[in-house]
Structures are given as C-alpha cells and as structure tokens.
Design a protein around this motif. Sequence first.
Motif, PDB file in Angstrom:
ATOM      1  N   ASP A  44       0.859  -1.180   0.000  1.00 51.10           N
ATOM      2  CA  ASP A  44       0.000   0.000   0.000  1.00 51.10           C
ATOM      3  C   ASP A  44       0.900   1.236   0.000  1.00 51.10           C
ATOM      4  O   ASP A  44       1.570   1.535   0.997  1.00 51.10           O
ATOM      5  N   ALA A  45       0.948   1.952  -1.135  1.00 52.76           N
ATOM      6  CA  ALA A  45       1.849   3.098  -1.257  1.00 52.76           C
ATOM      7  C   ALA A  45       1.523   4.179  -0.237  1.00 52.76           C
ATOM      8  O   ALA A  45       2.425   4.824   0.308  1.00 52.76           O
ATOM      9  N   LYS A  46       0.245   4.388   0.042  1.00 52.79           N
ATOM     10  CA  LYS A  46      -0.143   5.404   1.020  1.00 52.79           C
ATOM     11  C   LYS A  46       0.404   5.043   2.401  1.00 52.79           C
ATOM     12  O   LYS A  46       0.979   5.877   3.102  1.00 52.79           O
ATOM     13  N   MET A  93      -3.353   6.223  -3.601  1.00 47.91           N
ATOM     14  CA  MET A  93      -2.159   5.391  -3.757  1.00 47.91           C
ATOM     15  C   MET A  93      -0.969   6.175  -4.292  1.00 47.91           C
ATOM     16  O   MET A  93      -0.055   5.587  -4.874  1.00 47.91           O
ATOM     17  N   HIS A  94      -0.982   7.474  -4.106  1.00 46.89           N
ATOM     18  CA  HIS A  94       0.146   8.322  -4.491  1.00 46.89           C
ATOM     19  C   HIS A  94       0.512   8.186  -5.967  1.00 46.89           C
ATOM     20  O   HIS A  94       1.645   8.461  -6.363  1.00 46.89           O
ATOM     21  N   GLY A  95      -0.426   7.722  -6.780  1.00 45.69           N
ATOM     22  CA  GLY A  95      -0.171   7.599  -8.209  1.00 45.69           C
ATOM     23  C   GLY A  95       0.815   6.515  -8.585  1.00 45.69           C
ATOM     24  O   GLY A  95       1.335   6.502  -9.703  1.00 45.69           O
ATOM     25  N   GLN A 104      -8.496   5.817 -12.053  1.00 49.09           N
ATOM     26  CA  GLN A 104      -7.635   6.995 -12.137  1.00 49.09           C
ATOM     27  C   GLN A 104      -7.748   7.861 -10.876  1.00 49.09           C
ATOM     28  O   GLN A 104      -6.730   8.334 -10.348  1.00 49.09           O
ATOM     29  N   TRP A 105      -8.966   8.041 -10.374  1.00 47.14           N
ATOM     30  CA  TRP A 105      -9.145   8.846  -9.164  1.00 47.14           C
ATOM     31  C   TRP A 105      -8.558   8.127  -7.952  1.00 47.14           C
ATOM     32  O   TRP A 105      -7.860   8.734  -7.129  1.00 47.14           O
ATOM     33  N   ILE A 106      -8.829   6.831  -7.827  1.00 49.65           N
ATOM     34  CA  ILE A 106      -8.339   6.049  -6.685  1.00 49.65           C
ATOM     35  C   ILE A 106      -6.820   6.052  -6.644  1.00 49.65           C
ATOM     36  O   ILE A 106      -6.198   6.245  -5.583  1.00 49.65           O
ATOM     37  N   ASN A 107      -6.200   5.854  -7.783  1.00 44.80           N
ATOM     38  CA  ASN A 107      -4.745   5.811  -7.848  1.00 44.80           C
ATOM     39  C   ASN A 107      -4.133   7.150  -7.446  1.00 44.80           C
ATOM     40  O   ASN A 107      -3.166   7.201  -6.673  1.00 44.80           O
ATOM     41  N   PHE A 141      -9.474  -2.934   7.078  1.00 45.56           N
ATOM     42  CA  PHE A 141      -9.960  -1.565   6.942  1.00 45.56           C
ATOM     43  C   PHE A 141      -9.254  -0.851   5.788  1.00 45.56           C
ATOM     44  O   PHE A 141      -9.823   0.044   5.157  1.00 45.56           O
ATOM     45  N   GLU A 142      -7.999  -1.264   5.504  1.00 47.26           N
ATOM     46  CA  GLU A 142      -7.289  -0.683   4.373  1.00 47.26           C
ATOM     47  C   GLU A 142      -7.991  -1.040   3.062  1.00 47.26           C
ATOM     48  O   GLU A 142      -8.151  -0.201   2.172  1.00 47.26           O
TER      49      GLU A 142
END
Length: 642
Positions: free
Chosen positions: A326-328, A392-394, A385-388, A490-491
């Motif tokens: 998970d990048a975030k 997820m910091h792109g 595209q929005w979620i990423n 939860f993630e």
Amino acid sequence: MAALSGFKAEIALSPTGSWASTGLTVIIKMFIPLTRSKKYPKKNPSHKLIVLLVALTCENTGAEQSQIPVFSTSTFSLIGEAKYPDNFSHYDYVNPNAPKGGTLNLAELGTYDTLNQFNSKGRAAYGLYWVYDRLMTRSADEPFTLYPLLARQLHYPASFKWVTFDLHEHARFHDGKPLTADDVVFSFDLLKQQGSPLARNNLRDVISATANTPYKVTFHLGEDAGKKALAAIAFQPVFPKHIWKNQPFNVALTLPPVGSGPMKVSAVKLGQSITYERVKNYWGGELASRKGLYNFDRIHVNYYRNLQTAREAFKIGQVDISYVFDAKAWHEQFTFDATRKKQVIKETLPFLRPPGMKGLVFNTRRSLFQDRRVREALLHLYDFQWINQHLMHGHAQRTRSFFAHTPMMATGLPSAAELALLQPYQQTLPACFFTTVPALPDSNGSGCDRASKSKAIALLAQAGWRLSNGKMAHEITGKPFTFTILADSFEAERLIMPFRKALASIGIQVKIQTLDISQYRNRIKTFDFDMVSWCFFHSPFLGAEQANSWSSQAADERHSNNLAGVKHPAIDALVNRLRQPLSYDDMVTTGRALDRLLLWGIYMIPQWHSEKVHVAYWQHIERPKTGRPFYPILESMWESSH
C-alpha cells in the motif's frame, strides 16, 4: 551390434525396472548441445545429457528396431535451458556463507486451525511449506525450471508418457526414518484421492506411480499429458507413509507434522502462533538448491487480528520484517523514530513476478450478476484513475490482463491461430468479440465522470433496471439493486469506498462487510459472497491448474479457485487444451485466447498492481545484495552478527 561401434553402451532396465520380455534394451549415452531459440537465448555454455534409448525387439517374423529418445538430467526446464548448470554450487541470490542462528519474528493476519495445507479442511498455518521437501524445487530468479531436491535425477521420454526419479538415498524424515520410493507413491495416491481441488486437478493426468526399487520411482502419465504434468509431479511434496497410513488425511491436523524439510514445527498455539525450528541435521543442507537458505534457528509467526495491529507490533520490534504493498501506508505510516534513526531499514525493490489479476470478483452464481450487461455497467463506474491519484500516491498501474507482463496477454485483434481455437464456439460469442480489441474503460479521474455514469445507466436499462427517485430497481419485480462487498481489512475497505460512492450516485446501495481474514477466506471458498476482492496468480507457463480457476466443473466445487462461477464452453475447451502436451507457442496462443475470453466475460473488475515492493526490516536482519530474485526472499535472510 556393429551399428553401435564407437559408442559406450550400457544394458538398461525398462522404466518399471524389469527386463523387456521381447528382447534387449540398450542405452547409448552421448553429449549433444541443446540449442535455444532467439526468444530464449542460451544463458550458460553448458550441455545436457541426452540418452537415446534403442529398443531392439526380436519377434518370430524377424528383428524390428525402434528408437525412443529418453532424456536423463538433474534439472527440468519447461522452456529452453536451465539458468544454472548441473554442477552449480548455489543460487545467485543467496549468501552461501550466511551464518546460522537467531530468531526471525513474523506477523500473519487472522488465525489458523490446521497444520495440513494440502487438503481443504480449514485455514493452514503460515510456513508449513518449510516442513516438506519435494522431489524437485524452484529457484526464485527464473520461472521455468525445477532443480534437484529429494530427486537427484529424472528420466523421461520425449512423449512424456512416464517419468522416473532417482531419489537421494540419504534423505531422511525428521524422525530419522529414511525417505523411500514407497513414501513417494503413498503421497501421490494420498493427494490424488484426498488432496485439495488444486492438488487433485494438477495430478489428474497422472495415471499411477510405481516404486521400482527403494530409491527409484516411476509415474505413468495419460495420453494428453505434457511437460506441465511432469512438472506438477516433480513439485509434489512427500509425506511419511509410516505416519499417515494410520491417520485420516482429509481432516484438520492439530499436531506438528513430520516432514523432511529444513524446518520443523516446534511449538503450536493453535490459531495464535506457530514456531518453526531449523533441523540441525537436515539431510539436504549441502545441496546446491539449499545452500545459503533457511539460516535462522527459529522462525516465530504470531497472528494479529488486523494489518494495523501487525504494523504497530513491527514498530516496537515484536515483528522483524514488513512487506508493504500500500503506497499510502508506506509513505505515511513508515516514518516513525526507528526509521529516521536507521534502526529500521527501508527499501523499495523491483517486483519481478507477473502480477496476476487483482480485482473485485462478481459471484455470477448470484442472479443479480448473471447478466453481462450489469457487470459491464459496474465496470464503467470503477474510477481507477481517481483512486490511484488520491489513495495510492499515483504509484499503481491498472491491470489490463489476467496474464499481465507475460506473452499470454491478449493484445490487438485475435490472431489467426486464436481464431482457429475460438471459431468452433462462434455461436456462443457476439460478433463484436472477434472485432474488438480488449480494453478497459478509462475515466477522466474526477471521481464523478458523467460519461461513465450515463454509459452504466444505459447498460442497466438494457438489462431491465430503471433509475427512479434516486433508486435503481428492477422494472418488473421492483426489487432494489443492492449487494454486499466483502473486505478483509480496513485498508481494503478504504480503497472500496470510492466505488461504493459512485454506485450510490446512480441509486445502487452497497454494503461493505469487513471480516477477519479467516472468516473472509471461509466465505470466499464456500462461494458465500456477492462481490469480493481477490488476486488470481498464475504460472508463466499455463497448464492444468487453470481448470481450478475457470472450468465449469470447478465452478460447482467448493474450495476451488473459480470464485466467479465461470461457466463457458469455449473457456472449458481452452483450459482442457492447456492439459495437453502443447509447444510453448501453442500454449501462448491458448493463453491469449483464454485471456481474451475472461476479459470479455467481465467476471471481475480489474484493479491494479505495482512493479515494486516496499520492505522494511530491523537492522539485525541482513539480506543478500546479489542476484535478481523476483522479490526479497525471507529464506535467504540471516541474523547479523553485529
């Protein structure tokens, strides 16, 4: 025998260890360099031993000669030549002089209730694959080759109708008993009759096994078996017959199992933790395929209720290593004091394995999702595209194939070879299937794409659903469009929330149910869900295992991997074809056609993958810096002496 002049000849036994009743069998050994195609260039200037079996049969009508090529080797490669030569000393990605000792503390989520991972009874404890050795083993830096382990050599004809393994005579189980061909035959029978659906499916094309001598075993394969079936046999674990013959196999196991591997179970708190201990007199410790691996004296696995709790345990040193996808979380949660003081090492490394297909799976057993137009409508509402960008910091890439980053990925229009496979099922597919390039809908990344919503509403209308007063309902029954998505953390729930919001904007009510990992897996494997997040991993050389994920038979078999309930005659034909002895090019063509069908069927909403893996570990843990493994290998790490 004048024709044999100039060769060293040896009298040989038949595969079953007896003399052929019709005459004499002679083996001629010669070294012949194996060539490789341009696609798979030769990596090592080594040669393989090719054994040419010449059967001289004498009958009343005269002498008849037939030649059957038989290969004798210590490695088995599905494609081309093995990376490592027969006399290799160790894998490139290990430290052969790594010190032994210390304890590695790991975290696992949820719970477990069995110590047998080879049947479908319960959730097995993490790490049990360290307990059992297999006939042959894989390396972690090439996808297509098996190397010697319990078997020191194998022999097989070009037809793949049988394979004989020569076993190491010094192989021992943890209780000191010798491991023999009888144990191998017993294990095969056990898995074929009582193993998990995947195990039974992988061995379906193997007819029987015979112990020729105490340390030689032969498997007989069916007419349609090929290389992949042979590889499935070679990767078979071996159980001690003297223990399992007196106890049931198809039930949950709560006592420490006896194996022949480098680790054994030393302590069990069922459902809470499990501890493995390095086998000090491990029989295979000096094998090239084991050098530099399994360096910790103990591996302790503690189970945590959820991912956040496990990460907190890592931060205070109760867990030694953490893999983060998970990048975030990587950017926001791994900035604690120990990371700033370099007491915890953070690395971002390439993930070199094909990513598989991760996504939200429709359970098409549910009437709500049996109409493909409904599934397509929901696909349009998933705004990757929005979620990423926001969650997820792109850093994520959209997964656009079930076999992404492999030659089996379907691209462009169907090739002539694909069409030849698909045309017999033309009546079950729309005309546009043959004229449309596989593609996923892309949004404008705003989180509120009007064009995507309009497309979804139109598709739902075609399927009999109407939006009225802010509610989506069936035009005949009046039943509202509602369903539940299962999440295991939860993630995961956080990443599903934007999709739920998009669905709500056109009147579809979605509940997200977050379960602990054990409940989650039980619901999945019993097909008790509407939609669920799952990842389908696949071998880069497709074979019989595909039936477990996509065949009509697997759709009706609980604990199979056909979560979506896929039932399509063309898919059945392709997965059955993958059982056959195909060339690599034929396998690729079949895989592309299968990928095309799965994408067209919209059995899941593809999500994403990452081409990197984030790993954090405390400074007393060291890992090799050589080679290019697919990902950081736990088994190659060791405890630092400083």
